[in-house]
Design a protein around this motif. Structure first.
Motif, PDB file in Angstrom:
ATOM      1  N   HIS A 117      83.992  66.171  76.499  1.00 41.85           N
ATOM      2  CA  HIS A 117      84.954  65.602  77.465  1.00 41.85           C
ATOM      3  C   HIS A 117      84.219  64.929  78.619  1.00 41.85           C
ATOM      4  CE1 HIS A 117      88.734  65.135  79.563  1.00 41.85           C
ATOM      5  NE2 HIS A 117      88.260  65.785  80.614  1.00 41.85           N
ATOM      6  N   VAL A 149      84.657  63.001  82.420  1.00 46.14           N
ATOM      7  CA  VAL A 149      85.463  62.700  83.602  1.00 46.14           C
ATOM      8  C   VAL A 149      84.943  61.421  84.229  1.00 46.14           C
ATOM      9  CG1 VAL A 149      85.871  63.378  86.010  1.00 46.14           C
ATOM     10  CG2 VAL A 149      86.329  64.993  84.168  1.00 46.14           C
ATOM     11  N   GLY A 176      86.968  53.608  80.478  1.00 42.24           N
ATOM     12  CA  GLY A 176      88.030  54.217  79.688  1.00 42.24           C
ATOM     13  C   GLY A 176      88.209  53.537  78.345  1.00 42.24           C
ATOM     14  N   SER A 206      87.119  62.237  74.344  1.00 43.06           N
ATOM     15  CA  SER A 206      88.147  62.758  75.230  1.00 43.06           C
ATOM     16  C   SER A 206      87.716  62.404  76.656  1.00 43.06           C
ATOM     17  CB  SER A 206      88.264  64.272  75.076  1.00 43.06           C
ATOM     18  OG  SER A 206      88.957  64.835  76.167  1.00 43.06           O
ATOM     19  N   TYR A 207      88.615  61.828  77.437  1.00 44.99           N
ATOM     20  CA  TYR A 207      88.231  61.486  78.810  1.00 44.99           C
ATOM     21  C   TYR A 207      89.438  61.566  79.736  1.00 44.99           C
ATOM     22  CZ  TYR A 207      90.309  56.790  78.284  1.00 44.99           C
ATOM     23  OH  TYR A 207      91.177  55.745  78.102  1.00 44.99           O
ATOM     24  N   ARG A 208      89.144  61.767  81.006  1.00 49.12           N
ATOM     25  CA  ARG A 208      90.151  61.810  82.054  1.00 49.12           C
ATOM     26  C   ARG A 208      89.621  61.027  83.248  1.00 49.12           C
ATOM     27  NH1 ARG A 208      95.185  61.780  82.795  1.00 49.12           N
ATOM     28  NH2 ARG A 208      95.112  62.887  80.789  1.00 49.12           N
ATOM     29  N   TYR A 259      90.216  60.011  87.245  1.00 51.09           N
ATOM     30  CA  TYR A 259      90.890  60.388  88.485  1.00 51.09           C
ATOM     31  C   TYR A 259      90.795  59.234  89.475  1.00 51.09           C
ATOM     32  CZ  TYR A 259      90.990  65.180  86.770  1.00 51.09           C
ATOM     33  OH  TYR A 259      91.220  66.307  86.025  1.00 51.09           O
ATOM     34  N   ASP A 268      97.254  56.233  80.179  1.00 51.99           N
ATOM     35  CA  ASP A 268      97.647  57.575  79.724  1.00 51.99           C
ATOM     36  C   ASP A 268      96.591  58.627  80.062  1.00 51.99           C
ATOM     37  OD1 ASP A 268      99.901  56.410  78.633  1.00 51.99           O
ATOM     38  OD2 ASP A 268      99.051  56.255  76.618  1.00 51.99           O
ATOM     39  N   HIS A 269      95.373  58.183  80.382  1.00 48.58           N
ATOM     40  CA  HIS A 269      94.278  59.106  80.678  1.00 48.58           C
ATOM     41  C   HIS A 269      93.984  59.204  82.173  1.00 48.58           C
ATOM     42  CE1 HIS A 269      92.835  59.505  76.427  1.00 48.58           C
ATOM     43  NE2 HIS A 269      93.478  58.353  76.322  1.00 48.58           N
ATOM     44  N   VAL A 270      94.825  58.582  83.017  1.00 51.11           N
ATOM     45  CA  VAL A 270      94.552  58.553  84.448  1.00 51.11           C
ATOM     46  C   VAL A 270      95.457  59.534  85.179  1.00 51.11           C
ATOM     47  CG1 VAL A 270      94.362  57.122  86.514  1.00 51.11           C
ATOM     48  CG2 VAL A 270      93.942  56.104  84.262  1.00 51.11           C
ATOM     49  N   THR A 271      94.847  60.308  86.078  1.00 51.26           N
ATOM     50  CA  THR A 271      95.588  61.146  87.010  1.00 51.26           C
ATOM     51  C   THR A 271      95.519  60.469  88.379  1.00 51.26           C
ATOM     52  OG1 THR A 271      95.034  63.157  85.796  1.00 51.26           O
ATOM     53  CG2 THR A 271      95.784  63.414  88.076  1.00 51.26           C
ATOM     54  N   GLU A 314      88.315  71.353  86.497  1.00 51.95           N
ATOM     55  CA  GLU A 314      88.256  70.911  85.110  1.00 51.95           C
ATOM     56  C   GLU A 314      86.796  70.864  84.686  1.00 51.95           C
ATOM     57  OE1 GLU A 314      89.534  66.999  82.393  1.00 51.95           O
ATOM     58  OE2 GLU A 314      89.883  67.031  84.551  1.00 51.95           O
TER      59      GLU A 314
END
Length: 653
Positions: free
Chosen positions: A155, A157, A169, A178-180, A182, A244-247, A278
């Motif tokens: 994962h 970040v 991204g 898998s990525y997130r 912020y 879809d992967h952004v907070t 996380e």
């Protein structure tokens, strides 16, 4: 880009398989009418690319002569090549659709003809990749990286959802990670979301300031406004599923490396103030060079009675109509906002500390013609070749102008013969624009060599200064009163509104996030307040699997190319992660001696660049005068460095 990824592109591009053109407007007369408005140089490249006939390059070479480009000459040749291309597009003359990949030699010959100068071998891989040719049907084959799929659950970040964060991204998603992401803002877009001041836009050609994997045909202007750039980034993020992967509305407070697990613990704070954690196997910072506005330290600023708005924090509800406006600063944002508001205000007083060198306007109307936009959408290879010429003219061709010639005889005002030629060109333009205002000419010309600070594109700045209700003040501001500004010569200028075009925070880098690496070392301590260093501008010893996009000494300050830097660095990140997976390892970081040797090479190279000139003080430098922002090499050099990590340069464990 392979065929499957191209089908998923937000902005699909035409290929030879789309010929002959069909549907409304595809008859020869209509096609020929569209081509009449398109750039003949670029049409020549499309014609040659489609037919593989190198004789056209000699036959129509006159259309690529810069003298003809500027004057609109070579009309007979341009008309004939348009007729020939019309025949190819409509099926009257067959294209070489099934001829296989184009020979690299022909591609290079085409590039050299278009540029009207030799395009050496070293540029070909970059052009294939960054101009969108890579693996496009009918172009030279470019090697694609053979990367292993990431382990299940690996994962990443990413911090920031601007140009670089979206790129990260897209590429992480394509590679199966898998990525997130912020971001502290409410939407993607970074600086193009937050900067909404009047006149905001690119000073890099729009067709270049974009992703190589998403070449957009519909830029309305050659230098488009910020709203169009933001819309482009939104569509790229949405089309590639990045959103879809952004907070959103979430700040990253800290990143702490845990040696026992080889993972990062990332602590965030959401809009409700609640902190969360996380785990990540790698962290990519994509926060850009500019980290918020810088308000000037001028006595009395807080006592000003009217609105005082910074360009980076613009209030869209502010009313300037009929107001006496004082603008502090003459940098990039001032260069855009001043001309944009001058017609609305009763008086505009510009307070200048240091003037900027200004690139001439190519023409008054910078709108992209309907025919050129049609060609971008329908003529195979047109968009890619047009992107090539914007790179060639706006980027590495400028590099010779920033390199110091130690034997140069005019070191106070320029750094080489090429630098002096550039200075004379800029001076001639300023004289022409300010011919009837010699008082302004004396004030508006910098004392430092061109490119010493960010060189700016004219958006009617000189013409704005000539207006009767505009005044340019060069006496230093002593203090601000509730009703105006007082300068060192004792003059008080009344003002109803203050516009602070005073720049952005660059240093300290990443100071809003506490980043802790091996042994509890903090990045803030390693870098100090304003002395950051990184291997290739991207990685730091002692901080495994941490990648700083837009890090120290990675800015292409000799010309356009932030988009190339972003893509090249993301490519390198994926290469480092692939090296991990190939070796079954958990952590990768640069060796200290390799890091130090690279930064010594950077320092030595920067001694011979204009940004280190003794007359220059800029945001490129730290408090001791060391250049910490600029990359000392050409884009092609840096792009080549970023193709693949050298395993011997790293500790992989």
């Amino acid at each position: 880009m392979n065929d499957s990824s191209r089908r998923k592109a937000v902005h699909p591009r035409p290929t030879p398989a789309d010929l002959p053109l069909a549907g409304p407007g595809s008859d020869p007369a209509s096609v020929r009418a569209h081509l009449a408005q398109a750039d003949p140089r670029t049409l020549l490249m499309s014609l040659t690319h489609l037919t593989r006939n190198p004789e056209y390059l000699t036959r129509f070479a006159a259309v690529c002569d810069p003298a003809n480009v500027e004057s609109g000459g070579a009309r007979p040749e341009a008309d004939e090549l348009r007729d020939l291309l019309t025949a190819v597009l409509t099926g009257e003359h067959p294209a070489a659709a099934d001829a296989g990949p184009m020979p690299t030699g022909l591609f290079q010959q085409m590039a050299s003809t278009y540029a009207h100068e030799p395009v050496d071998d070293e540029f070909i891989p970059l052009l294939l990749d960054q101009c969108g040719f890579a693996n496009l049907p009918g172009t030279p084959e470019a090697p694609a990286p053979d990367r292993p799929r990431p382990p299940e659950g690996f994962h990443v970040v990413v911090i920031g959802a601007g140009l670089s964060g979206i790129c990260a991204g897209v590429k992480l998603g394509e590679a199966g990670y898998s990525y997130r992401i912020y971001d502290r803002n409410k939407d993607v877009g970074g600086t193009w979301l937050t900067n909404i001041y009047p006149g905001v836009g690119v000073d890099t050609p729009s067709h270049f300031y974009s992703y190589s994997f998403e070449i957009m045909p519909d830029w309305p202007e050659f230098y488009s406004k910020g709203s169009y750039v933001l819309d482009y980034l939104h569509r790229c993020a949405d089309g590639h599923g990045v959103r879809d992967h952004v907070t959103f509305e979430t700040e990253v407070l800290s990143c702490a490396y845990h040696e026992a697990t080889g993972r990062w613990l990332v602590t965030t704070r959401g809009p409700d103030g609640v902190e969360s954690t996380e785990w990540a196997d790698a962290v990519v910072t994509a926060m850009g060079f500019f980290q918020g506005s810088v308000r000037p330290d001028i006595p009395g600023l807080d006592d000003f009675a009217g609105p005082a708005v910074h360009t980076a924090d613009w209030d869209p509800d502010i009313d300037l109509s009929g107001k006496r406006v004082a603008m502090i600063g003459t940098g990039a944002s001032a260069m855009q906002v001043g001309p944009a508001v001058v017609d609305d205000v009763a008086a505009l007083t510009v307070f200048q500390r240091t003037p900027s060198w200004i690139m001439p306007r190519r023409k008054d109307d910078l709108t992209v013609s309907d025919g050129a936009r049609w060609a971008m959408r329908h003529v195979p290879y047109y968009a890619e070749w047009f992107r090539f010429i914007t790179y060639w003219l706006a980027s590495d061709s400028n590099f010779v102008r920033v390199v110091v010639d130690p034997e140069w005889t005019m070191p106070d005002v320029s750094v080489s013969a090429a630098s002096e030629a550039m200075r004379q060109w800029l001076l001639a333009y300023a004289r022409e624009e300010l011919a009837d205002r010699p008082d302004l000419f004396d004030k508006a010309i910098p004392a430092y060599p061109p490119f010493g600070k960010r060189i700016l594109r004219d958006s009617n700045w000189y013409r704005m200064l000539r207006r009767e209700h505009v005044d340019l003040v060069t006496s230093p501001i002593e203090r601000i009163t509730p009703g105006g500004l007082v300068t060192a010569d004792g003059t008080e200028t009344p003002a109803d509104v203050l516009i602070l075009a005073t720049g952005y925070q660059v240093l300290p880098m990443l100071d809003k996030i506490r980043i802790t690496g091996r042994g509890g070392a903090e990045l803030a301590d390693v870098w100090g307040f304003d002395d950051p260093r990184a291997h290739l501008g991207l990685t730091v010893p002692g901080f495994p699997n941490l990648f700083v996009l837009g890090g120290p000494n990675s800015a292409p300050n000799h010309g356009a190319g932030v988009n190339i830097i972003s893509e090249a660095q993301v490519h390198y990140v994926l290469g480092c992660l692939s090296l991990l997976h190939e070796r079954g390892a958990r952590a990768i970081e640069p060796r200290q001696d390799v890091h130090d040797a690279y930064n010594e090479a950077v320092a030595q190279a920067l001694e011979q660049r204009v940004w280190s000139h003794p007359s220059v003080r800029s945001y490129y430098q730290n408090s001791k005068g060391r250049v910490v922002v600029s990359n000392p090499w050409r884009l092609v050099d840096y792009w080549s460095m970023m193709r693949s990590p050298n395993p011997e340069d790293h500790i992989v464990s």
